[in-house]
Design a protein around this motif. Structure first.
Motif, PDB file in Angstrom:
ATOM      1  N   ALA A 121       0.826  -1.209   0.000  1.00 10.94           N
ATOM      2  CA  ALA A 121       0.000   0.000   0.000  1.00 10.94           C
ATOM      3  C   ALA A 121       0.854   1.249   0.000  1.00 10.94           C
ATOM      4  O   ALA A 121       0.575   2.215  -0.730  1.00 10.94           O
ATOM      5  N   ALA A 122       1.935   1.244   0.806  1.00  7.82           N
ATOM      6  CA  ALA A 122       2.805   2.423   0.879  1.00  7.82           C
ATOM      7  C   ALA A 122       3.501   2.684  -0.446  1.00  7.82           C
ATOM      8  O   ALA A 122       3.590   3.841  -0.907  1.00  7.82           O
ATOM      9  N   GLN A 123       3.993   1.603  -1.105  1.00 13.33           N
ATOM     10  CA  GLN A 123       4.696   1.810  -2.375  1.00 13.33           C
ATOM     11  C   GLN A 123       3.742   2.155  -3.500  1.00 13.33           C
ATOM     12  O   GLN A 123       4.061   2.995  -4.356  1.00 13.33           O
ATOM     13  N   PHE A 124       2.574   1.558  -3.508  1.00 14.02           N
ATOM     14  CA  PHE A 124       1.577   1.961  -4.511  1.00 14.02           C
ATOM     15  C   PHE A 124       1.262   3.454  -4.373  1.00 14.02           C
ATOM     16  O   PHE A 124       1.127   4.166  -5.372  1.00 14.02           O
ATOM     17  N   ASP A 125       1.170   3.939  -3.146  1.00 16.27           N
ATOM     18  CA  ASP A 125       0.895   5.362  -2.933  1.00 16.27           C
ATOM     19  C   ASP A 125       2.031   6.229  -3.460  1.00 16.27           C
ATOM     20  O   ASP A 125       1.789   7.312  -4.016  1.00 16.27           O
ATOM     21  N   ARG A 126       3.275   5.769  -3.273  1.00  9.98           N
ATOM     22  CA  ARG A 126       4.417   6.545  -3.799  1.00  9.98           C
ATOM     23  C   ARG A 126       4.359   6.625  -5.325  1.00  9.98           C
ATOM     24  O   ARG A 126       4.633   7.680  -5.916  1.00  9.98           O
ATOM     25  N   VAL A 127       4.010   5.518  -5.964  1.00  6.87           N
ATOM     26  CA  VAL A 127       3.944   5.526  -7.427  1.00  6.87           C
ATOM     27  C   VAL A 127       2.767   6.375  -7.897  1.00  6.87           C
ATOM     28  O   VAL A 127       2.883   7.121  -8.882  1.00  6.87           O
ATOM     29  N   ARG A 128       1.643   6.292  -7.211  1.00  3.93           N
ATOM     30  CA  ARG A 128       0.505   7.152  -7.571  1.00  3.93           C
ATOM     31  C   ARG A 128       0.878   8.629  -7.449  1.00  3.93           C
ATOM     32  O   ARG A 128       0.501   9.442  -8.299  1.00  3.93           O
ATOM     33  N   ALA A 129       1.619   8.965  -6.392  1.00  3.40           N
ATOM     34  CA  ALA A 129       2.051  10.352  -6.213  1.00  3.40           C
ATOM     35  C   ALA A 129       2.987  10.775  -7.340  1.00  3.40           C
ATOM     36  O   ALA A 129       2.893  11.905  -7.853  1.00  3.40           O
ATOM     37  N   ALA A 130       3.898   9.884  -7.743  1.00  5.55           N
ATOM     38  CA  ALA A 130       4.805  10.202  -8.841  1.00  5.55           C
ATOM     39  C   ALA A 130       4.035  10.375 -10.146  1.00  5.55           C
ATOM     40  O   ALA A 130       4.379  11.245 -10.964  1.00  5.55           O
ATOM     41  N   CYS A 131       2.996   9.568 -10.351  1.00  2.00           N
ATOM     42  CA  CYS A 131       2.151   9.742 -11.534  1.00  2.00           C
ATOM     43  C   CYS A 131       1.497  11.127 -11.521  1.00  2.00           C
ATOM     44  O   CYS A 131       1.492  11.837 -12.540  1.00  2.00           O
TER      45      CYS A 131
END
Length: 309
Positions: free
Chosen positions: A207-217
């Protein structure tokens, strides 16, 4: 949630074994057959008869299967130059009728590099090289027919390339990136990835890494809803506790540990855990199958788990 099969042939498998698993997965209705890209065994297994090359294997499977998608988790950027890799993947895509996906990463297993004479730069340089590889591979594939491709890279400069052959899939085969890197990994995924994959990560870490990638998107102006999100988890399913224990013993693991860190248990337990991954946004699960002779394992999950997803 889509289920895919993921194998680790460096632990000891020849082409015929991989073909049997791929055909079983195809017949059972799995979405894809993926394999690792490693040249050296891990752990105490013998690794015999020795490693098989990922893209040679997938070229064979492209002709020996008919429907299932094929790919790598993950091709090491250290193993191949980007231009030849783009040619290889495009050729296998054509051989398969457009069923190939490219998972690619920096490479991490130092010992396999020294075992086969492959240079293994420091991590920062490996990330720099991966970024250039992604630019070259996607640039070659996406260049219109009749055009040429140039890239002023530090490591992989390209000049006046005809950018051939073209893959069947347009504008290109899907690209998968993944891993837990907190900064460069999300940025590269936001720019190049069609799918973001996390191997053997907990729900919380995923969940934490998915959030980081969503933020980068979001920072790059990309809609993260266009990304496919996936997890790879070791599989150990059984109709009852005794069958789970038997399969765990066959791969040298403990049922309790696999239930904690993998995808283990009865079909009901597995459906429940997959539901928790789906709740954090995961669209696909790559089921790491370590006993490649146990085709009943794949058939059990296809019959009793897949219909509930």
């Amino acid at each position: 949630m889509e289920l895919r099969i993921f194998t680790e042939p460096q632990q000891g498998a020849d082409y015929d074994q991989l073909l049997a698993v791929a055909r079983c997965a195809e017949d059972a209705g799995y979405g894809a057959f993926f394999r690792s890209d490693h040249y050296l065994k891990m752990g105490s297994v013998s690794g015999e008869p020795g490693p098989t090359d990922a893209w040679t294997t997938l070229a064979g499977l492209a002709r020996d299967t008919s429907r299932i998608r094929l790919g790598t988790l993950m091709t090491a950027a250290t193993f191949r130059l980007p231009g030849p890799l783009a040619i290889t993947v495009a050729q296998v895509d054509r051989m398969s009728g457009g069923r190939v996906e490219l998972g690619i990463g920096t490479g991490w297993y130092a010992e396999e590099h020294t075992a086969y004479g492959i240079p293994f730069p420091a991590l920062g340089e490996r990330f720099d090289r991966l970024e250039e590889q992604l630019a070259v591979i996607t640039g070659l594939w996406e260049t219109p027919v009749g055009g040429t491709f140039d890239f002023a890279g530090k490591y992989y400069p390209v000049s006046d390339s005809p950018a051939l052959p073209k893959p069947v899939q347009q504008p290109r085969p899907p690209v998968l990136l993944g891993g837990m890197g907190p900064k460069r990994t999300p940025r590269l995924a936001a720019r190049y990835a069609d799918e973001f994959n996390l191997p053997f990560a907990s729900l919380e870490d995923s969940a934490a890494q998915f959030d980081r990638v969503r933020a980068a998107c979001a920072e790059s102006g990309r809609d993260p809803s266009g990304m496919v999100w996936s997890n790879a988890l070791v599989l150990c399913a059984g109709r009852d506790d005794a069958e789970v224990a038997r399969r765990a013993a066959a791969i040298g693991r403990e049922p309790a540990e696999l239930r904690e860190n993998g995808l283990a248990g009865t079909p009901a337990e597995i459906v429940d855990k997959l539901g928790r991954y789906a709740a954090i946004g995961s669209d696909r699960a790559y089921l790491q199958v370590l006993d490649l002779a146990d085709l009943d394992h794949l058939e059990l999950v296809a019959a009793e788990v897949m219909p509930q997803l």
